[in-house]
Design a protein around this motif. Structure first.
Motif, short mmCIF file in Angstrom:
data_model
loop_
_atom_site.label_atom_id
_atom_site.label_comp_id
_atom_site.label_asym_id
_atom_site.label_seq_id
_atom_site.Cartn_x
_atom_site.Cartn_y
_atom_site.Cartn_z
N ASP A 89 -13.56 4.57 -5.45
CA ASP A 89 -13.83 3.97 -4.51
C ASP A 89 -15.60 4.44 -3.53
N MET A 90 -15.80 5.41 -4.94
CA MET A 90 -17.73 6.02 -4.53
C MET A 90 -17.69 5.61 -4.74
N SER A 91 -19.10 5.70 -4.14
CA SER A 91 -20.26 4.91 -4.20
C SER A 91 -21.14 4.80 -5.39
N PHE A 92 -22.38 3.81 -5.67
CA PHE A 92 -23.04 3.46 -7.69
C PHE A 92 -23.63 5.19 -7.44
N ALA A 93 -24.43 5.48 -6.50
CA ALA A 93 -25.36 6.64 -6.98
C ALA A 93 -24.62 8.19 -6.82
N SER A 94 -23.43 8.05 -6.08
CA SER A 94 -22.86 9.19 -5.52
C SER A 94 -22.03 10.00 -6.72
N ALA A 95 -21.82 11.58 -6.40
CA ALA A 95 -20.90 12.57 -7.59
C ALA A 95 -20.29 12.97 -7.29
N ILE A 96 -20.43 12.05 -5.27
CA ILE A 96 -19.23 13.49 -4.89
C ILE A 96 -19.52 12.56 -3.42
N THR A 97 -18.53 11.92 -3.03
CA THR A 97 -18.65 11.19 -1.52
C THR A 97 -17.65 12.12 -0.10
N TYR A 98 -17.22 12.94 0.73
CA TYR A 98 -16.82 12.79 1.88
C TYR A 98 -16.91 12.09 2.85
N ASP A 99 -15.40 10.88 3.48
CA ASP A 99 -15.69 10.20 4.17
C ASP A 99 -14.92 10.82 5.39
N PHE A 100 -15.51 10.38 6.79
CA PHE A 100 -15.48 10.86 7.93
C PHE A 100 -14.38 9.76 8.95
N GLU A 101 -13.77 9.52 8.96
CA GLU A 101 -12.94 8.88 9.82
C GLU A 101 -12.91 8.78 11.52
N VAL A 102 -12.88 8.34 12.72
CA VAL A 102 -11.64 9.07 13.80
C VAL A 102 -10.66 8.15 13.52
N TYR A 103 -9.53 8.43 14.68
CA TYR A 103 -8.87 8.01 15.12
C TYR A 103 -9.32 6.47 16.82
N SER A 104 -9.28 5.74 16.14
CA SER A 104 -9.23 4.49 17.40
C SER A 104 -7.99 4.00 18.52
N ALA A 105 -7.16 5.53 19.21
CA ALA A 105 -6.53 4.94 19.62
C ALA A 105 -5.74 3.65 19.97
N ALA A 106 -6.15 2.91 20.64
CA ALA A 106 -5.75 1.57 20.94
C ALA A 106 -5.85 0.59 19.83
N GLN A 107 -6.77 0.81 19.10
CA GLN A 107 -6.59 -0.07 17.81
C GLN A 107 -5.30 0.55 17.27
N GLN A 108 -5.26 1.54 17.28
CA GLN A 108 -4.02 2.42 16.24
C GLN A 108 -4.65 2.13 14.71
N LYS A 109 -6.17 2.69 14.53
CA LYS A 109 -6.67 2.60 13.46
C LYS A 109 -8.22 3.41 12.52
N TRP A 110 -8.07 4.35 11.86
CA TRP A 110 -8.99 5.04 11.48
C TRP A 110 -10.17 4.49 11.70
N LEU A 111 -11.81 4.67 12.03
CA LEU A 111 -12.66 3.72 11.25
C LEU A 111 -13.25 4.83 10.49
N GLU A 112 -14.38 4.81 10.03
CA GLU A 112 -15.41 5.11 9.24
C GLU A 112 -16.59 5.35 10.44
N VAL A 113 -16.97 6.71 10.22
CA VAL A 113 -18.13 7.23 10.94
C VAL A 113 -18.83 7.79 10.48
N SER A 114 -18.67 8.65 9.13
CA SER A 114 -20.06 8.85 8.10
C SER A 114 -19.51 9.28 6.72
N SER A 115 -20.55 8.98 5.91
CA SER A 115 -20.40 8.87 4.77
C SER A 115 -21.24 10.55 4.51
N VAL A 116 -20.74 11.64 3.62
CA VAL A 116 -21.98 12.23 3.66
C VAL A 116 -21.67 12.52 1.79
#
Length: 421
Positions: free
Chosen positions: A327-354
């Motif tokens: 699932d990592m991008s082409f150029a990355s050696a390691i990636t951490y994704d940050f997701e926040v929980y959108s309570a009304a949609q009841q869904k995790w949304l990606e807000v950052s990728s380090v």
RNA sequence: GGUGAGGUGCCUGAGUGGCCGAAAGGAACGGUUUGCUAAACCGUCGUACGGGUUAAACUGUACCGAGGGUUCGAAUCCCUCCCUCACCGCCA
């Protein structure tokens, strides 16, 4: 891109890691080595022949100066014969070098040792979870309804002016967005990042440097002048140091920039694109670091902690994922994704990728540094979002909605100018 | 959009066919001197790809915006392209 000497010395390891990333064309690895062998052979042949031409040419010069015309003429014939040989060798060499380069850019970066196995997003590893998922009151609604109710964002108007995926922020929505940008930049600069306001269009070379090209041109908007609208500030900001040789004392270089981001996301219409979940233009504050190769994992942890602190201060429920190999991008050696929980949609949304790109980007961009009088070596580059605005905004609206209004997190209140929307 | 000028090493800047990978100055780095700082003096001060070496030393080739051409030989001459700057026009 990967470095050929490394591939040569660790061929099996490279293949194993590429397979871990679910890269299919493993034969490209062997192709690279074969082409490199061919390149070396041709280089040697060319250099030796050219050396003869050069030394003969010098002699001719001297002979002519001394008036020894006949001897000079004889030498000329010798040079002509050598040059006849040289043409095809040179041509073959150029072709081989181009082929080698083309093969090399096909190879993605190798996943780091701690990257979990897996192919799909479901196999990403949850590293940590933080913040509190709120219990919303019965009448709670998704952010697109809140946007309308409080007159914060007008999606229809964006359709009229441009097209779908270009929301118009207005009133308190626009103000909240501005407050977030300001807050993020202040937080970054107070942590040692130098602020930049980069161009929002880049040339082909820059897009190539960070790995958007070749291959992903379809994801970017292309202007009449052949400039690309940036998909992220990472592109112009990382390219600031393209073709530079830094001193080791210049490291680490820490940069931050706000920019709008433009993404075509062709063919991605569907269920997940409502409201702010996925748009063609959005705002983001980015952090980029160029570091000594020995320090890049340290820097990665620092950046992860940095982004995490931001989310904590915004009082948003989040989780950190370590992306699996596939699932990592082409150029990355390691990636951490940050997701926040959108309570009304009841869904995790990606807000950052380090991500740590190690030397993959710097090898393309030739971003190097010198230690004392040593040879230039490639820096390691990293970047991360701190943060992407629309989903943060969506989540904040949804999670903080009350019957009285929408609460503004404490840390933003001075920027926004109120504690409540 | 029009006209003109120009792209040389970290920077300034010389160099118009062989002695140029490139003068000179500055910056930077190392050292000497000095009570400290400054100054002065000495030295170092490109990159890539090969060969060579345990590693160096050493050595070959290429690079003076990019690509082609002329020539025995090109930073230097010719062609094409790219870019930058200046002035004018238009405009935030």
């Amino acid at each position: 891109m990967l470095q050929v000497p490394f591939i040569r010395q660790n061929t099996d390891f490279v293949k194993e890691r590429l397979a871990f990333k679910h890269f299919k064309e493993l034969e490209v690895v062997d192709e690279v080595l074969e082409l490199d062998d061919k390149r070396k052979k041709l280089t040697l042949e060319y250099d030796e022949t050219q050396a003869q031409v050069n030394s003969l040419s010098k002699e001719i010069g001297k002979l002519m100066a001394q008036g020894k015309k006949e001897e000079g003429e004889a030498q000329r014939a010798a040079v002509a014969a050598l040059k006849e040989k040289l043409g095809p060798v040179n041509e073959a060499l150029n072709e081989t070098e181009a082929a080698l380069h083309n093969a090399l850019v096909k190879l993605p970066n190798l996943p780091a040792a701690i990257v979990p196995a897996g192919k799909t997003p479901e196999e990403n590893e949850v590293v940590r979870q933080g913040g509190k998922i709120p219990d919303l009151y019965a009448g709670a609604v998704p952010h697109w309804d809140l946007a309308k109710q409080y007159d914060l964002i007008d999606f229809e108007l964006g359709n009229k002016i441009t097209g779908s995926g270009f929301p118009v922020f207005k009133n308190k929505g626009a103000r909240l967005q501005r407050a977030l940008i300001q807050y993020f930049l202040d937080y970054n600069t107070s942590n040692g990042y130098t602020e930049y306001a980069p161009p929002y269009m880049v040339n082909e070379t820059s897009a190539y440097g960070t790995g958007q090209l070749p291959d992903k041109e379809g994801q970017m908007y292309l202007t009449q002048d052949s400039y690309f609208l940036i998909p992220t500030a990472e592109v112009p900001v990382t390219n600031i140091y393209r073709d530079e040789i830094l001193k080791d004392t210049d490291l680490p270089v820490k940069m931050t920039a706000y920019s709008p981001c433009f993404r075509r996301e062709a063919g991605s219409y569907g269920k997940d694109v409502r409201g702010l979940n996925r748009v063609h233009q959005f705002d983001k504050v980015e952090i980029v670091q160029l570091v000594h190769p020995d320090k890049s994992f340290e820097a990665l942890d620092e950046m992860v902690a940095h982004v995490e602190a931001l989310l904590n201060q915004l009082e948003l429920p989040y989780r950190i994922l370590r992306l699996c190999g596939g699932d990592m991008s082409f150029a990355s050696a390691i990636t951490y994704d940050f997701e926040v929980y959108s309570a009304a949609q009841q869904k995790w949304l990606e807000v950052s990728s380090v991500s740590n790109f190690e030397a993959y980007q710097s090898n393309r961009m030739k971003i190097r540094f010198k230690e004392n009088n040593g040879k230039p070596q490639l820096v390691h580059s990293l970047n991360g979002s701190s943060l992407a605005l629309p989903r943060i905004l969506a989540c904040m609206l949804e999670n903080n909605q009350t019957i009285e209004g929408i609460q503004v997190p404490t840390v933003l209140q001075t920027y926004y100018g109120s504690h409540m929307i």
